[in-house]
Design a protein around this motif. Structure first.
Motif, PDB file in Angstrom:
ATOM      1  N   GLU A  35       0.832  -1.196   0.000  1.00  0.00           N
ATOM      2  CA  GLU A  35       0.000   0.000   0.000  1.00  0.00           C
ATOM      3  C   GLU A  35       0.870   1.251   0.000  1.00  0.00           C
ATOM      4  N   ASN A  36       1.925   1.228   0.794  1.00  0.00           N
ATOM      5  CA  ASN A  36       2.841   2.368   0.845  1.00  0.00           C
ATOM      6  C   ASN A  36       3.536   2.580  -0.490  1.00  0.00           C
ATOM      7  N   LEU A  37       3.939   1.484  -1.132  1.00  0.00           N
ATOM      8  CA  LEU A  37       4.571   1.602  -2.458  1.00  0.00           C
ATOM      9  C   LEU A  37       3.593   2.191  -3.472  1.00  0.00           C
ATOM     10  N   ALA A  38       2.306   1.768  -3.368  1.00  0.00           N
ATOM     11  CA  ALA A  38       1.289   2.312  -4.277  1.00  0.00           C
ATOM     12  C   ALA A  38       1.135   3.815  -4.064  1.00  0.00           C
ATOM     13  N   VAL A  39       1.179   4.223  -2.797  1.00  0.00           N
ATOM     14  CA  VAL A  39       1.084   5.651  -2.486  1.00  0.00           C
ATOM     15  C   VAL A  39       2.257   6.405  -3.094  1.00  0.00           C
ATOM     16  N   LEU A  40       3.447   5.844  -2.976  1.00  0.00           N
ATOM     17  CA  LEU A  40       4.641   6.497  -3.516  1.00  0.00           C
ATOM     18  C   LEU A  40       4.594   6.562  -5.036  1.00  0.00           C
ATOM     19  N   ARG A  41       4.110   5.455  -5.651  1.00  0.00           N
ATOM     20  CA  ARG A  41       3.979   5.476  -7.114  1.00  0.00           C
ATOM     21  C   ARG A  41       2.986   6.552  -7.547  1.00  0.00           C
ATOM     22  N   GLN A  42       1.885   6.675  -6.763  1.00  0.00           N
ATOM     23  CA  GLN A  42       0.889   7.703  -7.080  1.00  0.00           C
ATOM     24  C   GLN A  42       1.503   9.095  -6.967  1.00  0.00           C
ATOM     25  N   HIS A  43       2.350   9.261  -5.961  1.00  0.00           N
ATOM     26  CA  HIS A  43       3.031  10.546  -5.793  1.00  0.00           C
ATOM     27  C   HIS A  43       3.923  10.871  -6.996  1.00  0.00           C
ATOM     28  N   VAL A  44       4.628   9.850  -7.488  1.00  0.00           N
ATOM     29  CA  VAL A  44       5.528  10.065  -8.635  1.00  0.00           C
ATOM     30  C   VAL A  44       4.725  10.420  -9.885  1.00  0.00           C
ATOM     31  N   ILE A  45       3.634   9.665 -10.135  1.00  0.00           N
ATOM     32  CA  ILE A  45       2.854   9.953 -11.348  1.00  0.00           C
ATOM     33  C   ILE A  45       2.208  11.331 -11.253  1.00  0.00           C
ATOM     34  N   ASN A  46       1.776  11.710 -10.028  1.00  0.00           N
ATOM     35  CA  ASN A  46       1.211  13.055  -9.839  1.00  0.00           C
ATOM     36  C   ASN A  46       2.250  14.130 -10.129  1.00  0.00           C
ATOM     37  N   GLU A  47       3.453  13.906  -9.616  1.00  0.00           N
ATOM     38  CA  GLU A  47       4.520  14.878  -9.868  1.00  0.00           C
ATOM     39  C   GLU A  47       4.859  14.940 -11.347  1.00  0.00           C
ATOM     40  N   LEU A  48       4.881  13.786 -11.999  1.00  0.00           N
ATOM     41  CA  LEU A  48       5.185  13.741 -13.435  1.00  0.00           C
ATOM     42  C   LEU A  48       4.144  14.541 -14.224  1.00  0.00           C
ATOM     43  N   ILE A  49       2.860  14.330 -13.891  1.00  0.00           N
ATOM     44  CA  ILE A  49       1.795  15.012 -14.647  1.00  0.00           C
ATOM     45  C   ILE A  49       1.775  16.504 -14.328  1.00  0.00           C
ATOM     46  N   GLU A  50       1.909  16.853 -13.048  1.00  0.00           N
ATOM     47  CA  GLU A  50       1.879  18.266 -12.672  1.00  0.00           C
ATOM     48  C   GLU A  50       3.059  19.033 -13.270  1.00  0.00           C
ATOM     49  N   THR A  51       4.243  18.443 -13.201  1.00  0.00           N
ATOM     50  CA  THR A  51       5.412  19.123 -13.793  1.00  0.00           C
ATOM     51  C   THR A  51       5.302  19.167 -15.307  1.00  0.00           C
ATOM     52  N   GLU A  52       4.637  18.158 -15.904  1.00  0.00           N
ATOM     53  CA  GLU A  52       4.429  18.180 -17.359  1.00  0.00           C
ATOM     54  C   GLU A  52       3.502  19.332 -17.741  1.00  0.00           C
ATOM     55  N   ARG A  53       2.442  19.534 -16.952  1.00  0.00           N
ATOM     56  CA  ARG A  53       1.538  20.657 -17.212  1.00  0.00           C
ATOM     57  C   ARG A  53       2.275  21.984 -17.068  1.00  0.00           C
ATOM     58  N   ALA A  54       3.082  22.078 -16.013  1.00  0.00           N
ATOM     59  CA  ALA A  54       3.840  23.315 -15.810  1.00  0.00           C
ATOM     60  C   ALA A  54       4.810  23.548 -16.958  1.00  0.00           C
ATOM     61  N   TYR A  55       5.436  22.466 -17.445  1.00  0.00           N
ATOM     62  CA  TYR A  55       6.387  22.555 -18.571  1.00  0.00           C
ATOM     63  C   TYR A  55       5.676  23.043 -19.827  1.00  0.00           C
ATOM     64  N   VAL A  56       4.495  22.480 -20.102  1.00  0.00           N
ATOM     65  CA  VAL A  56       3.718  22.887 -21.287  1.00  0.00           C
ATOM     66  C   VAL A  56       3.334  24.362 -21.174  1.00  0.00           C
ATOM     67  N   GLU A  57       2.933  24.789 -19.983  1.00  0.00           N
ATOM     68  CA  GLU A  57       2.551  26.195 -19.788  1.00  0.00           C
ATOM     69  C   GLU A  57       3.742  27.123 -19.977  1.00  0.00           C
ATOM     70  N   GLU A  58       4.924  26.687 -19.496  1.00  0.00           N
ATOM     71  CA  GLU A  58       6.123  27.515 -19.667  1.00  0.00           C
ATOM     72  C   GLU A  58       6.475  27.649 -21.140  1.00  0.00           C
ATOM     73  N   LEU A  59       6.372  26.537 -21.902  1.00  0.00           N
ATOM     74  CA  LEU A  59       6.642  26.612 -23.352  1.00  0.00           C
ATOM     75  C   LEU A  59       5.644  27.557 -24.025  1.00  0.00           C
ATOM     76  N   LEU A  60       4.360  27.426 -23.659  1.00  0.00           N
ATOM     77  CA  LEU A  60       3.333  28.298 -24.244  1.00  0.00           C
ATOM     78  C   LEU A  60       3.602  29.750 -23.890  1.00  0.00           C
ATOM     79  N   CYS A  61       4.027  29.970 -22.665  1.00  0.00           N
ATOM     80  CA  CYS A  61       4.319  31.332 -22.206  1.00  0.00           C
ATOM     81  C   CYS A  61       5.432  31.954 -23.046  1.00  0.00           C
ATOM     82  N   VAL A  62       6.470  31.180 -23.331  1.00  0.00           N
ATOM     83  CA  VAL A  62       7.600  31.677 -24.139  1.00  0.00           C
ATOM     84  C   VAL A  62       7.148  31.938 -25.579  1.00  0.00           C
ATOM     85  N   LEU A  63       6.366  30.980 -26.123  1.00  0.00           N
ATOM     86  CA  LEU A  63       5.938  31.114 -27.523  1.00  0.00           C
ATOM     87  C   LEU A  63       4.995  32.306 -27.713  1.00  0.00           C
ATOM     88  N   GLU A  64       4.091  32.515 -26.750  1.00  0.00           N
ATOM     89  CA  GLU A  64       3.138  33.630 -26.890  1.00  0.00           C
ATOM     90  C   GLU A  64       3.734  34.940 -26.408  1.00  0.00           C
TER      91      GLU A  64
END
Length: 863
Positions: A537-566
């Motif tokens: 269960e703890n490993l599942a929680v940690l995996r969930q944390h990693v995927i959340n961080e991956l998705i959130e940082t991916e969204r932030a990365y996309v927004e930063e690219l859009l910010c530079v382009l616009e």
């Protein structure tokens, strides 16, 4: 110029021997002109003719009288003849006149006078010229000059009137042009002609005033001087002509004012129409751009960015809308002033008001939608943050401390306290969210809401299960629990597959026959705190944390690219910002930003959406990377463009344009920091994949995670190698001709050549050179690394090329006595020998293996 007793004009024919030689036509013209000078009233009384023939012969007198009688065009009152003064001709004239009286068939009496004194009996001496014994102020040259001036002035007045009339007709018949330039040109042309006319009138008036001044000059000089009737008539004539000229000028001025007003109204109309077309086009553009604000965002930061873009857009559009409203007000003013083209102006004003109102309303509507979206994303992010905090809480509760009753109760209190915070953080009713935010919920956002709600439910379910476990541990124990030796099958390792309770996974793996044994093991582990279920269960929680961080940082990365382009790239094409861009920087957008737009579209349209599909199955995210691995090659292209981008940035980093863009974006860092984001993102991927792999060792997707990590590390190495390779300076050839870059790294290098001075060889043996080697398929390059000082791009090192070895003539000695980190590269049968010392034996082994592969492939190619 003299007058008789009753005011009749006096015409004097002076003694003129050549009188008979004057041509008849000219004589008639003179008589006609002389009779036209007096006023009509005076001429109507009749003329007195004084014929001076004192020095003439009777025959000539007779001929003169007959000629005058035959040619005189006006009314005659009296004819006075000064007969010849000679005795013979005087006597002859008396006799001849008596006997030939019938020949002078004139309607008025002819009186023959013998002397000037007799003449003064008929005409006062003040009305006779000096040659007739009178005192009339008369100078023939002056009279001729004045009459010529008056006639010239009269002609001038007549011509001026005719010209003004013709010009007025021309103006009245002129068709109004349809464009600003032609109207402006026509107005200028007509104004120029009008000014010339006014100047001609001014000169004519000046001419008339001069003539009038010369007539009245004697009175001006001597107030007691009395003008004779002829002078008074001249004065009256000139004053009449001046009055006529003034009347003509006044009439023309009135006409010109109307014509000018019409032309100016036409010019105003054409300007209005031209400005209307321009403003209408500008409003169409801003309306079209406004219609592009359809995205409601995928996160709070994204919505805030869109709101900021909308505010910036509204600020930029403000000038266009203000121009439109000002133009509409200008049109309303034309309507109020009774413009001749009111029917054309009213629809345009109405359209401008309508477009401005629509733009303002639509902008406000979109702002309200985005604010509503921001509110929704705030709720979602609150819920997600609450879920993450809950997962962290579950993962951070130490298992060993929960074995005691107090520890379990403490953990329960933590959980209950945390669950109490859910009232203001979690989503309570999904249907209520759907109803309240229906007008902004697109498919993607609705799916996101569902996922957040599912995550919230999953987290609450995990809390409930933890609460059940902890309540059992917190219950008072009536008897000690004896250790029970479990059956071996109870320890079957349970691989994680898809989200669900760990107990369910264990049951699926063990099968129905072993459920009883597992139940016993569960109770045993709950009492001891060593449960496999809790670990998983703890490993599942940690995996969930990693995927959340991956998705959130991916969204932030996309927004930063859009910010530079616009905020930067698009602004380079913005006409409103063109004045801030130096000519050398124009049309250099592709060099500065490379294929960043391609990277943005890949992540925004494809990779981010794919990642979001794995939020419930984080251990399988490796497959997502492998499916998109081919697209990740775009990063190598980005890095290959980096030297040109870096050079351009160094040259224009202080540009006012970049400073203005940074100010508008409210960025603390300059553009070069954001141009490094793609390289930094690749590095972040490998770190997150390593972390996910660490928590997924026994999961179904572990192999995919390992393969994805290997592939990302390969791309990272290629990017890293490319970053180093493009920093090489001083190489004259084409690096692409050397084949693929296989390895690169820094080494200590000694030289031991057969050729050269022996002292140099001895020194070289003991003093190593610091060299950065680049191993290509066809050559190995030796470079000197030069560190750069500064920030951003300025920190990047450069490599000064020294020399290279053709791999076709290279050999290696894998081991050098006395040092496990050294190996030799020799050239042309050991004519040149380079002793290479690697940082570690492992780096040495990697390089030796790679060089051996190159040499082996060359040998096979030769064979």
């Amino acid at each position: 110029g003299g007058r008789g007793g009753d005011g009749c004009p006096v015409i004097t024919f002076p003694d003129y021997p050549a009188f008979s030689e004057i041509p008849e036509k000219e004589f008639q013209n003179v008589l006609t002109y002389l009779t036209s000078i007096p006023s009509l009233r005076d001429a109507g009384i009749g003329f007195i003719l004084v014929i001076d023939r004192r020095q003439d012969k009777w025959t000539s007198v007779k001929a003169s009288i007959l000629r005058i009688a035959a040619s005189f065009p006006g009314n005659l009152q009296l004819v006075l003849v000064l007969r010849p003064t000679g005795f013979f001709h005087r006597a002859l004239s008396d006799i001849a006149f008596k006997f030939n009286k019938d020949e002078f068939k004139m309607k008025v009496p002819i009186i023959m006078l013998g002397s000037v004194s007799e003449l003064q009996g008929y005409i006062d001496k003040t009305q006779l010229t000096e040659d007739l014994g009178g005192t009339l102020d008369y100078c023939h040259n002056r009279w001729l000059s004045r009459r010529t001036a008056i006639e010239g002035f009269a002609q001038k007045v007549k011509q001026t009137a005719q010209i003004l009339q013709s010009f007025g007709t021309e103006l009245a018949e002129t068709e109004l042009p349809n464009d600003v330039q032609s109207t402006s040109s026509l107005l200028a042309t007509h104004t120029e002609k009008k000014d010339k006319m006014k100047e001609d009138i001014r000169l004519a008036v000046e001419q008339g005033d001069d003539i009038l001044g010369s007539i009245t000059k004697p009175v001006t000089e001597n107030p007691e001087y009395k003008l004779n009737q002829d002078q008074l008539d001249n004065q009256t004539t000139v004053e009449r002509l001046l009055a006529q000229l003034h009347e003509t000028e006044t009439a023309f001025d009135e006409f010109w004012i109307k014509h000018q007003q019409k032309l100016e109204q036409c010019l105003h109309l054409r300007n209005f129409e031209q400005n209307f077309r321009e403003v209408k086009a500008a409003l169409d553009i801003v309306s079209e751009r406004l219609s592009a604000f359809t995205d409601v965002g995928n996160s709070c930061s994204h919505v805030e960015h869109i709101l900021k873009d909308l505010a910036n857009f509204e600020e930029k559009s403000c000038e266009t809308v203000a121009k439109a409203r000002m133009l509409a007000s200008e049109g309303d003013a034309f309507i109020q002033s009774n413009h001749y083209a009111v029917d054309s102006i009213i629809p345009k004003c109405s359209e401008l008001h309508h477009l401005c109102d629509v733009f303002t309303t639509e902008t406000e509507r979109r702002r309200n939608l985005l604010n509503k979206s921001l509110e929704l994303h705030g709720l979602l992010e609150k819920s997600m943050k609450w879920c993450d905090e809950g997962i962290y809480l579950l993962a951070s509760q130490p298992v060993d401390k929960c074995q005691s009753q107090d520890g379990a109760e403490s953990a329960l209190q933590e959980i209950e306290k945390f669950l109490d915070t859910g009232a203001g953080n979690k989503i309570k009713e999904l249907n209520k969210i759907y109803r309240e935010y229906a007008h902004i919920l697109n498919e993607d956002l609705k799916e996101h809401v569902q996922k957040v709600f599912q995550k919230q439910e999953s987290m609450e379910e995990m809390f409930q299960k933890r609460q059940v476990s902890l309540k059992k541990l917190a219950a008072k124990q009536t008897r000690p629990v004896q250790p029970v030796a479990p059956r071996p099958e109870a320890f079957v390792k349970s691989p994680c597959t898809f989200p669900g309770s760990a107990k369910d996974n264990a049951r699926r793996k063990a099968g129905p026959r072993d459920q009883q044994g597992q139940h016993e093991m569960t109770e045993l582990h709950q009492s001891r705190g060593g449960s496999t279920m809790d670990d998983e269960e703890n490993l599942a929680v940690l995996r969930q944390h990693v995927i959340n961080e991956l998705i959130e940082t991916e969204r932030a990365y996309v927004e930063e690219l859009l910010c530079v382009l616009e905020g930067y790239a698009a602004e380079m094409d913005n006409p409103l910002m063109a004045h801030l861009i130096s000519p050398e920087l124009q049309n250099k957008k592709d060099i500065l930003f490379g294929n960043m737009e391609e990277i943005y579209h890949f992540h925004n349209r494809i990779f981010l959406r794919e990642l979001e599909n794995y939020v419930e199955y984080p251990e399988l995210v490796g497959r997502c990377f492998l499916d998109q691995m081919e697209d990740f090659q775009i990063y190598e292209k980005y890095c290959q463009n980096k030297p040109r981008s870096e050079s351009l940035w160094r040259q224009f980093s202080d540009s006012v344009f970049f400073q203005e863009c940074q100010r508008k974006l409210d960025h603390k860092l300059s553009l070069d920091s954001y141009l490094l984001k793609p390289v930094q993102r690749i590095t972040k991927y490998q770190l997150l994949l390593k972390e996910m792999l660490k928590y997924s060792k026994n999961c179904e997707g572990a192999e995919d995670l390992q393969e994805a990590l290997t592939s990302i590390l390969g791309i990272l190495k290629a990017v890293n190698d490319s970053m180093h390779q493009i920093a090489i300076t001083g190489y004259d050839g084409n690096l692409n001709e050397l084949g693929k870059l296989l390895m690169q790294g820094s080494f200590n290098v000694w030289t031991d050549h057969k050729k050269g001075h022996s002292k140099v060889k001895d020194l070289a043996r003991f003093k190593p050179m610091q060299r950065h080697l680049f191993l290509h398929e066809k050559a190995v390059l030796f470079c000197k690394k030069r560190e750069e000082n500064g920030e951003g791009y300025e920190k990047a090192p450069s490599y000064s090329y020294k020399h290279s070895l053709n791999m076709a003539a290279v050999g290696i000695t894998e081991n050098v006595k006395g040092d496990a980190k050294k190996f030799e590269i020799w050239y042309n049968a050991r004519e040149e020998v380079y002793i290479i010392q690697a940082p570690t034996p492992e780096v040495k082994a990697t390089w030796v293996n790679e060089i051996r592969k190159v040499l082996t492939s060359q040998l096979q190619a030769c064979r």
